[in-house]
Motif scaffolding. Sequence first.
Motif, short mmCIF file in Angstrom:
data_model
loop_
_atom_site.label_atom_id
_atom_site.label_comp_id
_atom_site.label_asym_id
_atom_site.label_seq_id
_atom_site.Cartn_x
_atom_site.Cartn_y
_atom_site.Cartn_z
N THR A 272 -2.98 3.42 7.58
CA THR A 272 -3.06 2.88 8.67
C THR A 272 -4.33 2.05 8.88
O THR A 272 -4.38 1.00 9.41
N PHE A 273 -5.53 2.83 8.59
CA PHE A 273 -6.71 2.24 8.68
C PHE A 273 -6.91 0.71 7.87
O PHE A 273 -7.19 -0.27 8.26
N TYR B 19 0.64 -1.18 0.14
CA TYR B 19 -0.09 0.01 -0.20
C TYR B 19 0.88 1.13 0.06
O TYR B 19 1.59 1.51 1.00
N LYS B 20 0.89 2.04 -1.20
CA LYS B 20 1.57 3.30 -1.03
C LYS B 20 0.50 4.39 -1.27
O LYS B 20 -0.11 4.36 -2.26
N SER B 21 0.56 5.42 -0.43
CA SER B 21 -0.19 6.66 -0.81
C SER B 21 0.27 7.79 0.23
O SER B 21 1.25 7.51 0.92
N SER B 22 -0.13 9.09 -0.12
CA SER B 22 0.30 10.18 0.74
C SER B 22 -0.46 10.16 1.90
O SER B 22 -1.11 9.19 2.44
N THR C 61 6.56 0.36 8.60
CA THR C 61 6.15 1.78 8.64
C THR C 61 7.83 2.70 8.56
O THR C 61 8.54 1.91 8.95
N PHE C 62 7.41 3.70 8.59
CA PHE C 62 8.79 4.51 8.34
C PHE C 62 9.12 5.47 9.62
O PHE C 62 9.98 5.92 9.52
N THR C 63 8.15 5.52 10.47
CA THR C 63 8.50 6.15 11.77
C THR C 63 8.05 5.39 12.98
O THR C 63 6.87 4.53 12.77
#
Length: 69
Positions: A14-15, A5-8, A39-41
């Motif tokens: 997350t949902f 899943y890739k989006s802004s 995740t990235f953070t």
Amino acid sequence: MLTIYKSSAGSGKTFTLVKEYLKIVLQEPKDYQHILAITFTNKATEEMKNRVVEELNALANGEQTDMYH
């Protein structure tokens, strides 16, 4: 199976991740050992963990949340 899943920011990633995670785990509880969510953070990681716990608590209490629609 691999799903990406890739989006802004603010688009519902997350949902979606929590919903897909719960769908897999509730169908086959042992499969939690084979799921990798990246995740990235640290903040995003914590948010995802909290949402999973909140949804499981709601389910245990017979509540329906947005995940069920």
